[in-house]
Design a protein around this motif. Sequence first.
Motif, PDB file in Angstrom:
ATOM      1  N   ARG A 600       0.834  -1.200   0.000  1.00 37.83           N
ATOM      2  CA  ARG A 600       0.000   0.000   0.000  1.00 37.83           C
ATOM      3  C   ARG A 600       0.876   1.260   0.000  1.00 37.83           C
ATOM      4  O   ARG A 600       0.538   2.259  -0.643  1.00 37.83           O
ATOM      5  N   ALA A 601       1.970   1.208   0.732  1.00 33.72           N
ATOM      6  CA  ALA A 601       2.878   2.358   0.747  1.00 33.72           C
ATOM      7  C   ALA A 601       3.425   2.623  -0.652  1.00 33.72           C
ATOM      8  O   ALA A 601       3.520   3.784  -1.086  1.00 33.72           O
ATOM      9  N   LEU A 619      -4.655   7.494   0.724  1.00 34.89           N
ATOM     10  CA  LEU A 619      -4.026   6.216   1.054  1.00 34.89           C
ATOM     11  C   LEU A 619      -2.811   6.427   1.951  1.00 34.89           C
ATOM     12  O   LEU A 619      -2.551   5.631   2.868  1.00 34.89           O
ATOM     13  N   GLY A 620      -2.068   7.501   1.714  1.00 42.33           N
ATOM     14  CA  GLY A 620      -0.915   7.795   2.563  1.00 42.33           C
ATOM     15  C   GLY A 620      -1.323   8.042   4.001  1.00 42.33           C
ATOM     16  O   GLY A 620      -0.698   7.537   4.947  1.00 42.33           O
ATOM     17  N   LEU A 633      10.358   1.657   8.224  1.00 42.30           N
ATOM     18  CA  LEU A 633      10.663   1.643   6.796  1.00 42.30           C
ATOM     19  C   LEU A 633       9.401   1.787   5.956  1.00 42.30           C
ATOM     20  O   LEU A 633       9.418   2.401   4.887  1.00 42.30           O
ATOM     21  N   ASN A 634       8.279   1.227   6.443  1.00 40.16           N
ATOM     22  CA  ASN A 634       7.028   1.320   5.694  1.00 40.16           C
ATOM     23  C   ASN A 634       6.384   2.697   5.786  1.00 40.16           C
ATOM     24  O   ASN A 634       5.378   2.948   5.115  1.00 40.16           O
ATOM     25  N   ARG A 635       6.948   3.582   6.581  1.00 39.28           N
ATOM     26  CA  ARG A 635       6.430   4.949   6.695  1.00 39.28           C
ATOM     27  C   ARG A 635       7.087   5.904   5.697  1.00 39.28           C
ATOM     28  O   ARG A 635       6.548   6.980   5.416  1.00 39.28           O
ATOM     29  N   GLU A 663      15.101  11.444   8.098  1.00 50.28           N
ATOM     30  CA  GLU A 663      15.712  10.795   9.260  1.00 50.28           C
ATOM     31  C   GLU A 663      15.636   9.274   9.136  1.00 50.28           C
ATOM     32  O   GLU A 663      16.616   8.565   9.408  1.00 50.28           O
ATOM     33  N   LEU A 664      14.487   8.758   8.696  1.00 49.51           N
ATOM     34  CA  LEU A 664      14.319   7.315   8.555  1.00 49.51           C
ATOM     35  C   LEU A 664      15.191   6.771   7.423  1.00 49.51           C
ATOM     36  O   LEU A 664      15.847   5.739   7.560  1.00 49.51           O
TER      37      LEU A 664
END
Length: 882
Positions: A600-601, A619-620, A633-635, A663-664
């Motif tokens: 979905r991401a 969706l985000g 990571l999925n963010r 940052e991620l």
Amino acid sequence: MSTGVGRAAAKADTDGVKLLERDSALASLAEYARDALAGDGRLVLVGGEAGVGKSSLVEAFTERLAGTMPAARAAWGLCDGLSTPRPLGPLFDIAGELGGELLERSRARASRDELFATLLRQADAPGELHVLVLEDLHWADEATIDLLRFLGRRLRGARILLIATYRDDDLQSRDLLRIALGDIATQRTTRRIGLAPLSVRAVEHLAGGSGIEPADLHRLTGGNPFFVTEVVRSGSAAVPASARDVVLARVATLGEDARAVLNAGALIGNRIDPRLLAAATGGPPSVLDELVMSGLLIGDGGLLTFRHELTRLAVEQAIPQHRVSLIHARILAALGELGRDDDAGAAFHAEAAGDAPAVLRYAVRAARRAAELGSHRESAAQYERALRCADGVPPAELAELYDALAAELSLVDRGPRVCEVAGQARELWHRAGNRLREGAAQRRLSAALRYACRGREALAAAEDALATLAPLGPTAELAWAWATLASQRMVSEQHELAIATAARAQELAVALGLPEVHSDALITEGCSRAILGGDWLGPLGRALDLGLAHGLDEQVGRAYINLHGMLCTKRRYPEAERYYQEGVAYCDEHDVRTYATCIRAERVNTLADTGRWDESLALGEYVLTNRVDASPLNRVTPLVCLGLIRARRGEDGVWPALDEAAELADGCEGPQWIAFVRAARAEAYWLEGRQEPARREAELVADAVAGGDEWARGLAVFWLRRTGSDRMPEGTLAEPYRLEADGDWPAAADRWDEGGSAYEAALVLLESGDEDARRRALGILDDLGAAAAARVARQRMRREGVRAVPAGPRAATRAHPAGLTRREREVLALICAGHTNAEIAERLFIAVKTVDHHVSAVLGKLGVATRSGAAKEAVRLGLVTA
């Protein structure tokens, strides 16, 4: 027609009053039943607050259906209200009522895929209508929600009416049911019925002759049918402080033995076996008769239930705390005496009784069965329960629990918690002196660290795991270590080395008969070959086939996301669509939450790239809020797309999203993630007119894409040129980027447009130096709602002497009721005229692929699934005439 023995008859004394103002809902259910009998199955979601009469409505409907549709047969399944419910409890209830093959497979402990398929096959019987009722879905386990998704996607053409009841008054945004309902509601076969409280007039009718002031009664109860009925049944002319007081007043009239039995029943839950209740309390049959006569309990086939869950809660909350653990202990002992196969229930009562050894025994068994049924959240919860009671357990046994918990958590997207749990398992195995299991735990920790955006640690952990396991000889653990290290090297852009490492994993996997490792390594090989320009669809396709053939949920999920993602990276969106649709359905139905979130991401980015910005934002936000416990990571992708679309539109909230994403990505240390985020930041700065920070970000993109493919290099060049940098990465560029670099801006813009990327086409046209092309670019940006980009375009055009620059967005687009762009309105008109995509492409002088994207965008904005649906919606909105 079977409706569950005695179910509706037991409530006949109250259903009549509860069904006031429910004629419309009953008529709708009857209509949906006719549709289903004709072979057009329906899923009906019946929502409302506790006590509003959801079950009463469905019971009355099935009773009426028995008299009007003899071919109909109903079966009921009830979700448990335990803190960790039994996996697939409703399905096993239904199996008990339907019998036949489904019951046989349930008793044989068949896999959940077999059970789902058997239920669908058995319920879709020629000449019959099966009404399947799933009650109290707000308590559902993950496997039951997956069953709802599975059936909901397959009702078209089935003679099944699936009715699901649930409380909608306290669902949180992160609740699994709330998330599932958002997905299920989009299915063509889904219908909703929302039950509202009773009106003042209906309450006045119910209160007639009671001596209670109707207005006071309505104010006290809020029109809740259960509360109204309870107060009226109390026979008191005074309005009590709460309906709970009414229930407790009735309990106070019971004898001491009956109250003790009722207390035990309240702790057993919402489904009470009279034999279990008798064994736990020693109460004689006469006591049960007294409770039924009082109206507090009702008979439901061979079971007893409280008249309502609110009644049970009132009784439970009134039990003195010092008695609660003692009652739970008696219930636990009774379960053992009766030989009940209810590990989830036994674990619940054991923990409440403070019996740690029993918790360990039952919780672990319940966790394993939940995992078998694909209910990974419940499995993880049971392992967590076991660990809460594991004081004094030897290190090796404790490490087993942590290993099992880490495996389940890795499937439900709890990356940071997996890191913690896998690290504990590794330390415990080290203390136990088991090098094999220590290496395996280290390997699992490596995978978790990557999802937690701790890339350097992840690669080091994978290398350490291999160093630990290699001296121990060829084992499954070693094969997994090779596969994990290959994946980490691929993410780190060490593609040649990743392919070689994946080959070692495949060789060992084939020798040891490990299809899961083989599939995983094929995925890594395919991804690296895609970057290097080799055959990548072959390995990824074989990985998917291998995973599907062996039921490898994790590998199937990973294969789908990489097939979809890689095709999107190469702008092959129509091909990617298949893998998105299949992948989402598979991951949802098999509870592979990590990859369900991941795919979905990626979809968020696809929607952004193809100009479907409202859908991308929606969706985000869904991924970031409804899946708030998602791995870091999925963010990244949703954060980037939200920040970038806001930047293009000139809206607030740009930098908090892009700062978190940076940052991620920096923590992940994956070059592809860094390039993706830094390119977005370069664009956001450029849109704000901040050229120097934009240039710095673009140069960070160039640093990151050194080992990337032609699309990654092209992205760097795209923003290096616009920010005035003289740096250029070496290597070939993907065609749209290469054409622009060669000065052929018309062809470059056409390539972007053919791929559905109108925004990039507009930015290319803006660089062309041609006045007409720039006006066209401005029109595209206005149509997209890209206010900030359009402002940049206007400033540049005026600065370079272009006369009569349009002042603002086109009023027609701004006021369009569906938010369609000019091009989308043209496409819609041709859809309504019955033209195919090829004919539309010919008429509009654009590529068929571009039409594909425009059609998808039109359907999405109109909220329909088909071209005929789009035509009907266009007529309804007055966009075209009938």
